[in-house]
Scaffold this active site. Sequence first.
Site, PDB file in Angstrom:
ATOM      1  N   ASP A 176       2.917  -1.158   1.432  1.00  0.00           N
ATOM      2  CA  ASP A 176       2.351  -2.480   1.197  1.00  0.00           C
ATOM      3  C   ASP A 176       1.096  -2.316   0.335  1.00  0.00           C
ATOM      4  O   ASP A 176       0.544  -1.208   0.222  1.00  0.00           O
ATOM      5  CB  ASP A 176       2.026  -3.133   2.545  1.00  0.00           C
ATOM      6  CG  ASP A 176       1.564  -4.567   2.388  1.00  0.00           C
ATOM      7  OD1 ASP A 176       2.130  -5.284   1.544  1.00  0.00           O
ATOM      8  OD2 ASP A 176       0.628  -4.973   3.100  1.00  0.00           O
ATOM      9  N   ASP A 222      -1.891  -5.115  -0.185  1.00  0.00           N
ATOM     10  CA  ASP A 222      -3.109  -5.675   0.412  1.00  0.00           C
ATOM     11  C   ASP A 222      -3.259  -5.200   1.853  1.00  0.00           C
ATOM     12  O   ASP A 222      -2.330  -5.304   2.664  1.00  0.00           O
ATOM     13  CB  ASP A 222      -3.070  -7.200   0.367  1.00  0.00           C
ATOM     14  CG  ASP A 222      -3.199  -7.730  -1.051  1.00  0.00           C
ATOM     15  OD1 ASP A 222      -4.272  -7.559  -1.645  1.00  0.00           O
ATOM     16  OD2 ASP A 222      -2.213  -8.294  -1.571  1.00  0.00           O
TER      17      ASP A 222
END
Length: 276
Positions: A16, A18
């Site tokens: 991922d 953020d």
Amino acid sequence: MTSPLATAPVRTWLTDMDGVLVHEDRALPGAPEFIAELERLGRRYLVLTNNSIFTARDLRARLARAGIDVPESAIWTSALATAKFLSEQSHGAAAYVIGEAGLTSAMHDEGFILSDSDVEFVVLGETRTYSFEAITRAIRLIGQGAKFIATNPDVTGPSAEGPLPATGAVAAMVTAATGIHPYYVGKPNPLMMRTALNRIEGHSETSVMIGDRMDTDVKSGLEAGMRSILVLTGSTTRRDIGRFPYRPTEVLDAIGDVVGLVEELRGEEAEELDED
């Protein structure tokens, strides 16, 4: 101590963005080193995000400003996954799209015709300027039989001032007006993980998903048959983990703790290939 991830070699990495690599426009500790280690060892990888606002080129520039060098081809967004999925369902169809450049560009690139009438799909993505007129149009088209698709189920998104309403929140409003629930393509749908693995010729049994959220990252990795790492630099705290009926394979403080695992988990086959 042997990592609980060491049940099989790791050939491909999904992470991922953020809360794992960056927070706002700052690189999180160890993020540049993690990507550099993947590149040094020639590991295949993708950076994933449910954010459908930006193109991969935009996100590459954002990461570069934070000091993280990721090629455009190594970024996979919910917008790209949505356009790819819909192209496989009905290539060249007409769609009514609510979203920004990340989504509209992805739909164009997959051959869709963007229209506001006689459409097969209504596709809802992230935007910072949700229009009441556009939402009304979407409701009416869905009422006329258009299939309702949304890029991701996130109900809020981050900003410097606090949370913003996101795709899932607006989708709930459309559902309340139509009685139709959307099909969400982004995490935690394992479809996004499978399309990502296909893109880099990866296999779930030799891949690891890294994320900061139990309800999207860890869940999608688990349902795609992958091992997972939860890092504690984003949404989920160590205390939160016990609320879920599933567990990540390993919990680490930050992405910097993963750097050493990239080489450690290569396995004997990777070492033999390197020697050749």
